[in-house]
Scaffold this motif. Sequence first.
Motif, PDB file in Angstrom:
ATOM      1  N   GLY A 191       0.819  -1.200   0.000  1.00 18.26           N
ATOM      2  CA  GLY A 191       0.000   0.000   0.000  1.00 18.26           C
ATOM      3  C   GLY A 191       0.855   1.253   0.000  1.00 18.26           C
ATOM      4  N   ILE A 192       0.502   2.191  -0.867  1.00 15.16           N
ATOM      5  CA  ILE A 192       1.198   3.482  -0.914  1.00 15.16           C
ATOM      6  C   ILE A 192       0.153   4.591  -1.033  1.00 15.16           C
ATOM      7  N   ASN A 193       0.543   5.811  -0.697  1.00 14.75           N
ATOM      8  CA  ASN A 193      -0.342   6.957  -0.855  1.00 14.75           C
ATOM      9  C   ASN A 193       0.241   7.916  -1.888  1.00 14.75           C
ATOM     10  N   LEU A 194      -0.575   8.291  -2.863  1.00 16.53           N
ATOM     11  CA  LEU A 194      -0.172   9.264  -3.864  1.00 16.53           C
ATOM     12  C   LEU A 194      -0.710  10.633  -3.475  1.00 16.53           C
ATOM     13  N   ILE A 195       0.173  11.586  -3.224  1.00 14.42           N
ATOM     14  CA  ILE A 195      -0.287  12.943  -2.984  1.00 14.42           C
ATOM     15  C   ILE A 195      -0.750  13.540  -4.312  1.00 14.42           C
ATOM     16  N   PRO A 196      -1.592  14.572  -4.290  1.00 15.94           N
ATOM     17  CA  PRO A 196      -2.108  15.128  -5.544  1.00 15.94           C
ATOM     18  C   PRO A 196      -1.010  15.534  -6.535  1.00 15.94           C
ATOM     19  N   HIS A 197       0.102  16.078  -6.046  1.00 14.19           N
ATOM     20  CA  HIS A 197       1.180  16.490  -6.945  1.00 14.19           C
ATOM     21  C   HIS A 197       1.723  15.297  -7.718  1.00 14.19           C
TER      22      HIS A 197
END
Length: 209
Positions: free
Chosen positions: A167-173
Motif C-alpha cells: 500500500g502506498i499513498n499518492l499525494i495530488p502532486h
Amino acid sequence: MFTGIITDIGTIDRIEQRGDLRVIVATGYDMSGVDLGASIACSGVCLTVVDKGVNADADSPGGWFAADVSGETLSRTAAGQWTEGATLNLERALKLGEELGGHIVTGHVDGIGEIVSMTTEGGSLRVVVAAGPEIAPFVAPKGSITLDGVSLTVNSVEDEEDRVLVGINLIPHTAAVTTLGSLHAGSPINIEIDVLARYLKRMEHYRGR
C-alpha cells in the motif's frame, strides 16, 4: 542511475520493428542537450537514446528520442507499455552533484505488479498493488519502492499465500505529474525494489550459510 523523481511525461509517437522494437517518444525535454547514448528511464526502464530530434516549430519546445527495447525487456515489463499512444514517466540520468530527491533507482524492473484498488484517502489516493511472493522479502513499511519509475514510500505490507499487497499513498502532486494518477484497478505496473534491500537480502543469505 536515477532517483525516481519524474521530470516529464512522454508519449510513444510510433513504434518500428527492427529485430528489437524501436520506440520513438515525444518529450518536452530539450533534446539538443541530450547526447546519443544517454540513458533515460521510461516508466522505470533504463533505455539508451539511439536517435533524437528537436521540434521544427520554435514555439513548441521539446522534441523526440528513439530507443530500442529488447525482447528480454518486453517480457519483463508491464503489458501494453510499448504501444503507440502509451504515456511514459520520464527521468534523465542523475548527474554528479545533483539533489537526490527520491532514492537510488537503477532502472531495472524486478517484477510486474497489478493495481488492486485506488481509493480516495483525505486529499490523496490510496493505492494497493499486488506483487508476486518473490517481491515480499524486499518491501517493508516506510521503506522505498519504485512503481513505473516513481520513487514512493511503502505505507503498508500485507503478506498473503501467493502474493504480497503493498500500500502506498499518492499525494495530488505526484498523481498530477506522473502517469500513476490515470491508472486503475487491474492496471499492470513495473516494480523495482530498493537496491539497499537487495544487498541486505544477499548479505542475509551468506550469513545463514
